[in-house]
Motif scaffolding. Structure first.
Motif, PDB file in Angstrom:
ATOM      1  N   GLY A   1       2.200  13.162  -9.673  1.00 42.46           N
ATOM      2  CA  GLY A   1       0.830  13.358  -9.214  1.00 42.46           C
ATOM      3  C   GLY A   1       0.615  13.110  -7.742  1.00 42.46           C
ATOM      4  N   LYS A   2       1.715  12.952  -6.985  1.00 41.50           N
ATOM      5  CA  LYS A   2       1.597  12.722  -5.544  1.00 41.50           C
ATOM      6  C   LYS A   2       2.472  13.717  -4.794  1.00 41.50           C
ATOM      7  N   ALA A   3       2.276  14.983  -5.134  1.00 43.93           N
ATOM      8  CA  ALA A   3       3.109  16.048  -4.570  1.00 43.93           C
ATOM      9  C   ALA A   3       2.940  16.188  -3.066  1.00 43.93           C
ATOM     10  N   TYR A   4       1.797  15.737  -2.531  1.00 40.73           N
ATOM     11  CA  TYR A   4       1.531  15.895  -1.101  1.00 40.73           C
ATOM     12  C   TYR A   4       2.583  15.193  -0.241  1.00 40.73           C
ATOM     13  N   LEU A   5       3.232  14.148  -0.784  1.00 42.68           N
ATOM     14  CA  LEU A   5       4.246  13.434  -0.019  1.00 42.68           C
ATOM     15  C   LEU A   5       5.437  14.331   0.330  1.00 42.68           C
ATOM     16  N   ALA A   6       5.729  15.315  -0.515  1.00 42.35           N
ATOM     17  CA  ALA A   6       6.808  16.271  -0.240  1.00 42.35           C
ATOM     18  C   ALA A   6       6.271  17.575   0.321  1.00 42.35           C
ATOM     19  N   ILE A   7       5.032  17.942  -0.058  1.00 42.12           N
ATOM     20  CA  ILE A   7       4.468  19.217   0.377  1.00 42.12           C
ATOM     21  C   ILE A   7       4.130  19.204   1.865  1.00 42.12           C
ATOM     22  N   ILE A   8       3.605  18.085   2.375  1.00 39.31           N
ATOM     23  CA  ILE A   8       3.198  18.017   3.784  1.00 39.31           C
ATOM     24  C   ILE A   8       4.377  18.268   4.731  1.00 39.31           C
ATOM     25  N   PRO A   9       5.516  17.561   4.606  1.00 41.14           N
ATOM     26  CA  PRO A   9       6.656  17.901   5.482  1.00 41.14           C
ATOM     27  C   PRO A   9       7.215  19.292   5.204  1.00 41.14           C
ATOM     28  N   GLY A  10       7.139  19.745   3.947  1.00 39.76           N
ATOM     29  CA  GLY A  10       7.602  21.096   3.631  1.00 39.76           C
ATOM     30  C   GLY A  10       6.773  22.156   4.336  1.00 39.76           C
TER      31      GLY A  10
ATOM     32  N   SER B   1      10.678  13.635  -5.896  1.00 36.75           N
ATOM     33  CA  SER B   1      10.443  13.190  -7.275  1.00 36.75           C
ATOM     34  C   SER B   1       8.971  12.855  -7.519  1.00 36.75           C
ATOM     35  N   TYR B   2       8.212  12.641  -6.447  1.00 38.89           N
ATOM     36  CA  TYR B   2       6.792  12.319  -6.589  1.00 38.89           C
ATOM     37  C   TYR B   2       5.968  13.539  -6.976  1.00 38.89           C
ATOM     38  N   ILE B   3       6.573  14.733  -6.946  1.00 37.12           N
ATOM     39  CA  ILE B   3       5.840  15.948  -7.312  1.00 37.12           C
ATOM     40  C   ILE B   3       5.362  15.873  -8.752  1.00 37.12           C
ATOM     41  N   ILE B   4       6.184  15.296  -9.625  1.00 37.08           N
ATOM     42  CA  ILE B   4       5.809  15.203 -11.041  1.00 37.08           C
ATOM     43  C   ILE B   4       5.034  13.913 -11.336  1.00 37.08           C
TER      44      ILE B   4
ATOM     45  N   GLY C   1      13.103  16.861   6.758  1.00 40.01           N
ATOM     46  CA  GLY C   1      13.982  17.089   5.616  1.00 40.01           C
ATOM     47  C   GLY C   1      14.218  15.815   4.817  1.00 40.01           C
ATOM     48  N   ALA C   2      14.395  14.691   5.517  1.00 38.31           N
ATOM     49  CA  ALA C   2      14.600  13.416   4.834  1.00 38.31           C
ATOM     50  C   ALA C   2      13.340  12.979   4.094  1.00 38.31           C
ATOM     51  N   MET C   3      12.167  13.308   4.636  1.00 43.61           N
ATOM     52  CA  MET C   3      10.910  12.973   3.960  1.00 43.61           C
ATOM     53  C   MET C   3      10.792  13.708   2.630  1.00 43.61           C
ATOM     54  N   ILE C   4      11.223  14.959   2.612  1.00 42.24           N
ATOM     55  CA  ILE C   4      11.206  15.718   1.355  1.00 42.24           C
ATOM     56  C   ILE C   4      12.180  15.084   0.359  1.00 42.24           C
ATOM     57  N   LYS C   5      13.360  14.685   0.861  1.00 42.26           N
ATOM     58  CA  LYS C   5      14.349  14.051  -0.020  1.00 42.26           C
ATOM     59  C   LYS C   5      13.799  12.773  -0.640  1.00 42.26           C
ATOM     60  N   ASP C   6      13.099  11.966   0.166  1.00 43.15           N
ATOM     61  CA  ASP C   6      12.589  10.684  -0.309  1.00 43.15           C
ATOM     62  C   ASP C   6      11.474  10.838  -1.341  1.00 43.15           C
ATOM     63  N   HIS C   7      10.768  11.974  -1.303  1.00 39.67           N
ATOM     64  CA  HIS C   7       9.549  12.068  -2.101  1.00 39.67           C
ATOM     65  C   HIS C   7       9.491  13.269  -3.046  1.00 39.67           C
TER      66      HIS C   7
ATOM     67  N   ILE D   1       0.838  -1.211   0.000  1.00 39.30           N
ATOM     68  CA  ILE D   1       0.000   0.000   0.000  1.00 39.30           C
ATOM     69  C   ILE D   1       0.872   1.261   0.000  1.00 39.30           C
ATOM     70  N   HIS D   2       1.944   1.249  -0.739  1.00 35.58           N
ATOM     71  CA  HIS D   2       2.837   2.401  -0.762  1.00 35.58           C
ATOM     72  C   HIS D   2       2.194   3.572  -1.516  1.00 35.58           C
ATOM     73  N   SER D   3       2.544   4.777  -1.118  1.00 38.59           N
ATOM     74  CA  SER D   3       2.162   6.020  -1.815  1.00 38.59           C
ATOM     75  C   SER D   3       0.652   6.173  -1.983  1.00 38.59           C
ATOM     76  N   LYS D   4      -0.085   5.846  -0.949  1.00 37.46           N
ATOM     77  CA  LYS D   4      -1.542   6.009  -0.996  1.00 37.46           C
ATOM     78  C   LYS D   4      -1.935   7.421  -0.568  1.00 37.46           C
ATOM     79  N   LYS D   5      -3.070   7.885  -1.093  1.00 41.27           N
ATOM     80  CA  LYS D   5      -3.521   9.249  -0.829  1.00 41.27           C
ATOM     81  C   LYS D   5      -4.055   9.379   0.598  1.00 41.27           C
TER      82      LYS D   5
END
Length: 364
Positions: free
Chosen positions: A330-339, A325-328, A317-323, A57-61
């Motif tokens: 369609g799952k930008a929230y994975l980087a936006i939320i920690p940002g 690339s997901y901005i392009i 910071g590590a969460m942003i690093k891990d995700h 269930i990786h990268s779920k909304k």
């Protein structure tokens, strides 16, 4: 009758209370501090570092729900309440996302969760594995309020536990910077002469080195890890404190009450720490609030570069690093939320600093 210092403190506090953004930011920081302390009690995944992975269930909304089977563990570790508070639950029970299950008298058969109608795997477990042969307590619908990361971990739990790194680095780094900066700055400003010249030479050398580069060098020398980052950031932030304290002490030591203390035969140590420093703490408090924000940004940058808190320790910071690339994808929230979390906490400390500056302004 109140003393003059108490009345000035009361006036400053009253003025601070009238600053809505400052008070709101202070409460926000208090809530973040509460979350940082009790993160494992608040997080849905209270395992150590909130590191329970479900690759299916990786990268779920956000808001994703799935039927979850919990396999009880036979290797239960005895933990105190305090140990669970600081390190989380070390009893790693296996969780398996499932799409459906079938129950017979002796066997539990499950169909693992899969996407896009792909044929799922089938597994069977003896009923004796579950306490009192009752599986109702082991199969539940689990909701991921902020979704899951690329490893299938609960993002909300990772965010809550990650608050500790970003929050506590501010306190530890600022404490180290105040301890060094106030001591060195006070000595330089009070004694002057060759002592002041040597300390200013040391300050100028440290000041000339880019902060991030110096932190990276110290981190590499001490080793990777969040405690090393705490120390490294603290050792680079004392310069600003020392310069401010030095300037304040140089102007304050000419005051009449300092001359009176000298004439009474008080020691230099007593004059500095009992008479001068208490009267120059206003600008130090303001710069400390700014250093809180700076420490959080530096730690986030180091974690993004991979030399901060090391996996599986959660760090914004590590969460942003891990995700990122997901901005392009369609799952930008994975980087936006920690940002957004980093931005909110940094802004809160900056607004508190601005409110303190206005409240402690003697001209007003």
């Amino acid at each position: 009758m109140k003393s003059n210092s108490n009345s000035l403190t009361a006036l400053a506090l009253q003025k601070f209370k009238k600053n809505f953004t400052g008070v709101f930011s202070l409460w926000f920081v208090v809530v973040c501090g509460f979350i940082a302390v009790f993160a494992y009690f608040l997080a849905p995944d209270n395992s150590s570092n909130a590191n329970q992975m479900h690759l299916e269930i990786h990268s779920k909304k956000p808001g994703f729900e799935v039927l979850m089977l919990t396999i009880p563990s036979n290797n239960n570790i005895s933990q105190s309440l305090l140990n669970k508070l600081f390190f989380g639950n070390k009893n790693q029970q296996t969780e398996i996302p499932i799409s459906k299950y079938e129950l017979s008298e002796e066997t539990l058969t499950i169909h693992t969760y899969v996407e896009n109608n792909i044929e799922s795997l089938t597994k069977s477990y003896p009923i004796e594995l579950f306490k009192n042969n009752d599986i109702s307590n082991y199969i539940n619908i689990k909701k991921f309020y902020l979704g899951t990361d690329k490893y299938g971990r609960d993002l909300l739990s990772r965010m809550l536990v990650g608050t500790r790194i970003s929050f506590f680095i501010g306190f530890i780094a600022v404490f180290i910077s105040l301890l060094i900066g106030i001591s060195i700055g006070a000595i330089a400003g009070y004694f002057g002469g060759k002592v002041d010249a040597f300390i200013m030479w040391l300050i100028n050398i440290t000041w000339s080195i880019p902060t991030l580069l110096l932190v990276i060098a110290i981190t590499l020398a001490l080793g990777k890890g969040y405690w090393q980052v705490f120390i490294a950031v603290g050792l680079t932030m004392w310069v600003e404190v020392a310069r401010v304290v030095r300037g304040q002490v140089m102007s304050t030591k000419e005051m009449q009450y300092v001359e009176a203390a000298k004439s009474l035969g008080f020691s230099n140590f007593r004059i500095i720490f009992n008479h001068i420093l208490p009267n120059i703490m206003a600008p130090v408090i303001v710069i400390s609030a700014a250093n809180f924000a700076g420490a959080i940004l530096i730690e986030s940058g180091l974690s993004f570069l991979g030399i901060g808190a090391q996996p599986p320790t959660p760090s914004w910071g590590a969460m942003i690093k891990d995700h990122y690339s997901y901005i392009i994808l369609g799952k930008a929230y994975l980087a936006i939320i920690p940002g957004l979390a980093i931005m909110s906490l940094v802004m809160a400390f900056m607004l508190i600093g601005n409110a303190m500056r206005d409240a402690l302004d003697v001209k007003s």
